[in-house]
Every structure is written in structure tokens, then in C-alpha cells.
Design an enzyme around this catalytic site. Structure first.
Site, mmCIF file in Angstrom:
data_model
loop_
_atom_site.group_PDB
_atom_site.id
_atom_site.type_symbol
_atom_site.label_atom_id
_atom_site.label_comp_id
_atom_site.label_asym_id
_atom_site.label_seq_id
_atom_site.Cartn_x
_atom_site.Cartn_y
_atom_site.Cartn_z
ATOM 1 N N CYS A 159 0.737 -1.249 -0.032
ATOM 2 C CA CYS A 159 0.071 -0.128 0.015
ATOM 3 C C CYS A 159 0.852 1.328 -0.003
ATOM 4 O O CYS A 159 1.192 1.664 1.024
ATOM 5 C CB CYS A 159 -0.778 0.032 1.190
ATOM 6 S SG CYS A 159 -2.073 1.438 1.386
ATOM 7 N N CYS B 201 -0.596 4.292 1.750
ATOM 8 C CA CYS B 201 -0.377 4.238 3.228
ATOM 9 C C CYS B 201 1.011 4.344 3.514
ATOM 10 O O CYS B 201 1.582 5.262 4.482
ATOM 11 C CB CYS B 201 -0.826 2.824 3.762
ATOM 12 S SG CYS B 201 -2.270 1.852 3.197
ATOM 13 N N ASP B 202 2.186 3.962 2.774
ATOM 14 C CA ASP B 202 3.396 3.836 3.370
ATOM 15 C C ASP B 202 4.223 4.874 2.797
ATOM 16 O O ASP B 202 5.533 4.771 3.038
ATOM 17 C CB ASP B 202 3.789 2.290 3.333
ATOM 18 C CG ASP B 202 2.913 1.377 4.192
ATOM 19 O OD1 ASP B 202 2.430 2.163 5.012
ATOM 20 O OD2 ASP B 202 3.222 0.391 4.349
#
Ligand code: NDP
Length: 484
Positions: free
Chosen positions: A182, A185-186
Site C-alpha cells: 500500500c 499508506c506507506d
């Protein structure tokens, strides 16, 4: 009749039909009758059933927990079947920093607080996996891995999707520690770092684009000699000279120092080499966890559940879906949670249409399935004397007194709900009950003229009174707003 007249009367008749149809529809008669009087949704079919669950939620990621919160808060007996991987994909993520209104939290902590929140509103959790579902009958029949049969009035399928993995050594060990699926997200964790993105489809290109503002160099590793991403994606990555593609290249091993990824072993054009890298983003596709729903509701070609008309309804009335099992495009926890909320609202609407409500659920309490450790109640003590009442009401800032009589059915109906509210407020509010037959003077003094009467005292004074049995959620709202 003249042609002009014919046209005029044609208009009038059409307008009357349209108006009447509109009114019936707005009044809900047409739509509601359709479902409520539909023989397959008759509540008579519940009378001989056990293990009834008005709202069965299959899956416990953000979509499931958001659905549970709304459904339970909407007053419905809601059971979440947590499944094999409780919490879903967020349990495998480290920090979540794109949840609106919350700067930063570990994925597992976010799930834990969402679970607690749903539970506080009465959602129940079964540590069981639903293995099969029969959508051909109503109530729907679910079978769990504990050999249990559940009769569900409405089902919300939120089983998520599983990102495909490479299956190479080191991948499991460094999952969430440099290996992720992801970028949304990261990516911010890889500021000025060099990263690999594995895959050549739209998802991999999207990962590379998400990483572009952060990473210093992004290399797409493609196992074949061309990328299958769309022309539009190819055009978009051209704007970023630090995004590169390497063809005929596979990761064969992921290396690390025990706490984070440090490098990989690559097979490039059949030549093995070791290279340093800090982050590996996998964009090699997702597989929806839809095996349970296959053949029961409509799936698309890729196996995702098909939803109807911008709602969370599947092809079967009473069966809803949300989150990654029905969404191959966004795959975000926030989107899944939002869709979970929509699924719960759609479900509550459906139950209203089949004429099921919280009061009915309460009447058939013995037929409902309650998972182990499910509904928690606190036994409410009986008042022993007027002196005890004087002491209690002076001593406790918040005090609730349930005035009942032995033979009143509403009092018997109210007590289990009150015991739940007492449990939820343990340590904050003190609950007692008083049989008014034993305390006529006290009843007179407190102006109690009917049973049941629930009195809420704040600093020794009555601040609210309720004079009928109401379902748990309503009672909890009454007590909470009086004691705020
Ligand atoms: P795809 O199936 O389109 O692509 C998967 C990619 O991963 C391919 O390049 C494939 O290689 C590669 N791959 C698969 N397994 C391995 C492996 N074991 N090792 C290395 N590489 C591997 O999946 P996507 O998730 O990219 O897309 C799925 C659908 O979602 C598509 O319809 C896509 O258009 C859509 N989508 C759209 C987006 C958008 O419009 N913004 C964003 C994301 C997805 P190979 O080509 O050699 O088989």
C-alpha cells in the site's frame, strides 16, 4: 372526438396516473409493500427457528467494524463473525496516518478501538468463520466452522481481499517492515529512499505514482518484457523521470537486518545478483475473498461482488457487501469503512421494510444467537430500606432507580436492557431497583404512579424519568443523555 380533445384527455389521464404513482411511491406504499408482503420475507418463517441473527456481518476489517457500529447503534442485534484473520489487512500494516482526523495510529490499534467502539454500542463478536451461506432461503442460513447454524435476516459480506504475494524467502519476515502493498499508506515512510515496485499492471503503476513525491528513485520490476498497464498510466509516469522500469526481473529473495529490509536477490535475464533497497511495494494484484459468495450473489469477472445502483446491495435482497471484496479500485481503509456505514444503513432499511424491529428482536430474545461472552449484564440489587435509598442517593452523584412491581410484564421486559446499561456504565452510575409494593411511601414521595418507572438522580435530584419498557439502545440513550 376531435384530435385536439383526444390529446388533451390523454395528457390529463397520464398526469393523474403519474401523480398517483408518485404519491404512492413517496408514501412508501409501493416499495414497502413489495418487500414486506413478499412471501419469502414473511416474519412467520422465524417462529420455529433458533440461532437467529438479525444482522450478520461476515468479516471484521474496517468495513465490517463500521457496519457493526452503525447497525448496533441503530438498535439491531448485530453479530460480527470475525473470521480467520480478525481485523483484516490493517492488522498487517504498521502506521496508519491517512485516517481522517487521526494523525497517526498503528493499524492494529485502530482496529482495536473500532472494535471497542462497536462493542460499546452492543455489537457482538463471534470468533468463528462462516464457511457457507445459503441465500436461496430466508432467513439466510449460515454455517460456521464451529458446526453452528445461523438464521440471518440480513447479511453484510465484508470479507476483504488478499493482496497477492510473491512467495519468496524473507517476504513473510519483512512484511510491514519494508515489504508492503500500500503506497498510499506507506509512501511517506520512504522519503528520499530508493524503492522497488513489483508488477507492471495499473496497480503497480499507481503505486509508483503514489511514491513519486517521496522516494528518490522508484524502479518498477517486471517479470516479463512488457508492462500491461494502460496507455493512460504509461503517459502519467512519463512526468516523473525518477520512475524507471526494469524488464525480465524477478525478486527471488528478500534480505534484511532482522528489523527492516536491506536488499534483495534478483534474477534479471536469468542472472542472479544482490542489490540494496529499503522498500519493496507489491502491485501484483489482489484476490477478493469471495469464495463464500460464489454462486450465491453476482460476482464480476475478477470475482468481486457486484453492487446495485450506488448502494451496497448485492444481487440478492437482504445481502449487502462493502470493502475490498466489492471494490477493486480504491482499496482504502477509509473507503471500506464508509462503504461499511452505507451497508449498515441499507441493511437497517431492509429490516424496516420486512417489518422487523428492535422490539420484535427483544420479544424473541431466546431465539437469538449470542456468541460466548456476548451480551454482558450487571445484576441490579434490590433496595433493602428507605434508609438505604437516602444513603445511596446522597453518596452517588449519578444514581438510577428502577421502580417495578412483581407482576408487571413491562418491568420484566425492561430489566435485561437495564442490566446491560448498568454493565456499560459500571463505575460511573449506580443502579438499584425497588419493588414499589414494598415502598409505597417512597413511591408516593418520588411521584411514581406507574410501573416500570426509571428515575435518574443527579446530585440527589430526579433529572429524568422513563415510564415504559424500551429496548436496550433507547434505554442507553435515555440514561446517557440524562447523566451527561
Ligand atoms: P493486473 O492483473 O492488471 O496486473 C498484475 C501485474 O502483476 C502484472 O504486471 C503481472 O505480470 C504482475 N505479476 C503477477 N504476479 C506476479 C508475480 N508473482 N511476480 C511478479 N509480477 C507478478 O492487476 P492490477 O492489480 O494491476 O489491476 C487489476 C485491475 O484493477 C485491472 O483491471 C486494473 O486496470 C484495475 N486497476 C485500475 C487502477 C486505476 O485505474 N487507477 C489502479 C489499480 C488497478 P504479467 O503482466 O507478467 O502477468
Amino acid at each position: 372526438m376531435k384530435r385536439k380533445n383526444l390529446i388533451f384527455w390523454g395528457f390529463v389521464v397520464t398526469a393523474i396516473i403519474a401523480l398517483a404513482g408518485g404519491l404512492l411511491w413517496r408514501g412508501g406504499w409501493i416499495g414497502k409493500k413489495c418487500i414486506a408482503s413478499h412471501p419469502s420475507f414473511s416474519l412467520d418463517q422465524l417462529h420455529d427457528k433458533e440461532g437467529i441473527v438479525p444482522v450478520a456481518i461476515i468479516g471484521s476489517g474496517p468495513a465490517g467494524l463500521a457496519a457493526a457500529l452503525y447497525s448496533a447503534r441503530g438498535g439491531m442485534h448485530t453479530v460480527v463473525f470475525e473470521g480467520d484473520n480478525p481485523g483484516g489487512q490493517l492488522m498487517l500494516t504498521s502506521w496508519v496516518e491517512n485516517w481522517p482526523g487521526m494523525p497517526k495510529k498503528l493499524g492494529k490499534d485502530l482496529i482495536a478501538s473500532a472494535r471497542d467502539q462497536a462493542r460499546a454500542f452492543g455489537a457482538l463478536f463471534a470468533q468463528e468463520t462462516v464457511e457457507s451461506i445459503n441465500t436461496g432461503v430466508w432467513p439466510f442460513v449460515l454455517k460456521t466452522n464451529h458446526g453452528r447454524t445461523i438464521h440471518a435476516l440480513a447479511v453484510i459480506i465484508v470479507t476483504g481481499a488478499t493482496p497477492k504475494r510473491l512467495g519468496v524467502p524473507g517476504e513473510d519476515r519483512y512484511w510491514g517492515k519494508g515489504v508492503t502493498t500500500c503506497a498510499t499508506c506507506d509512501a511517506p515512510f520512504y522519503k528520499n529512499a530508493e524503492v522497488f515496485v513489483v508488477g507492471g499492471g495499473d496497480a503497480a503503476f499507481e503505486e509508483a505514482l503514489q511514491l513519486a513525491p517521496y522516494a528518490s528513485k522508484i524502479t518498477l520490476l517486471l517479470r516479463g518484457d512488457k508492462a500491461r498497464a494502460s496507455v493512460a498510466m504509461h503517459e502519467r509516469i512519463k512526468a516523473y523521470p525518477h520512475i524507471h522500469q526494469r524488464f525480465n526481473t524477478k525478486i527471488v529473495e528478500i534480505l534484511g537486518d532482522g528489523s527492516h529490509v536491506t536488499g534483495v536477490v534478483l534474477d534479471e535475464n536469468k542472472v542472479r545478483k544482490e542489490e540494496s533497497i529499503r522498500g519493496i511495494f507489491l502491485g501484483i494484484g489482489h484476490a477478493p475473498n469471495s469464495a463464500l459468495a460464489k454462486g450465491k450473489v453476482d460476482l464480476d469477472e475478477a470475482g468481486y461482488l457486484v453492487l446495485r445502483n450506488r448502494t451496497q446491495a448485492t444481487s440478492v435482497k437482504g445481502v449487502f457487501a462493502a470493502g475490498d471484496v466489492a471494490d477493486h479500485r480504491y482499496r482504502q481503509a477509509g473507503v471500506a469503512a464508509g462503504d461499511g456505514v452505507k451497508a449498515a444503513l441499507d441493511t437497517l432499511d431492509f429490516l424496516r421494510l420486512v417489518n422487523f424491529n428492535e422490539r420484535l428482536a427483544q420479544q424473541m430474545e431466546s431465539q437469538l444467537f449470542v456468541p460466548e461472552g456476548g451480551i454482558q449484564r450487571l445484576k441490579i440489587a434490590d433496595l433493602a430500606s428507605i434508609e438505604e435509598f437516602e444513603t445511596l442517593v446522597k453518596k452517588h452523584t449519578l444514581f438510577v432507580l428502577d421502580c417495578y412491581t412483581d407482576i408487571c410484564p413491562s418491568c420484566t421486559q425492561l430489566l435485561p436492557a437495564l442490566e446491560r446499561v448498568a454493565f456499560e456504565n459500571e463505575g460511573r452510575i449506580v443502579f438499584y431497583k425497588a419493588n414499589v409494593n414494598n415502598f409505597p411511601t417512597l413511591a408516593n414521595r418520588l411521584n411514581v404512579q406507574t410501573a416500570p418507572t426509571v428515575l435518574v438522580f443527579k446530585n440527589g435530584k430526579v433529572v429524568a424519568r422513563l415510564m415504559r419498557a424500551v429496548p436496550h439502545r433507547q434505554l442507553a440513550d435515555f440514561v446517557n443523555s440524562a447523566t451527561k
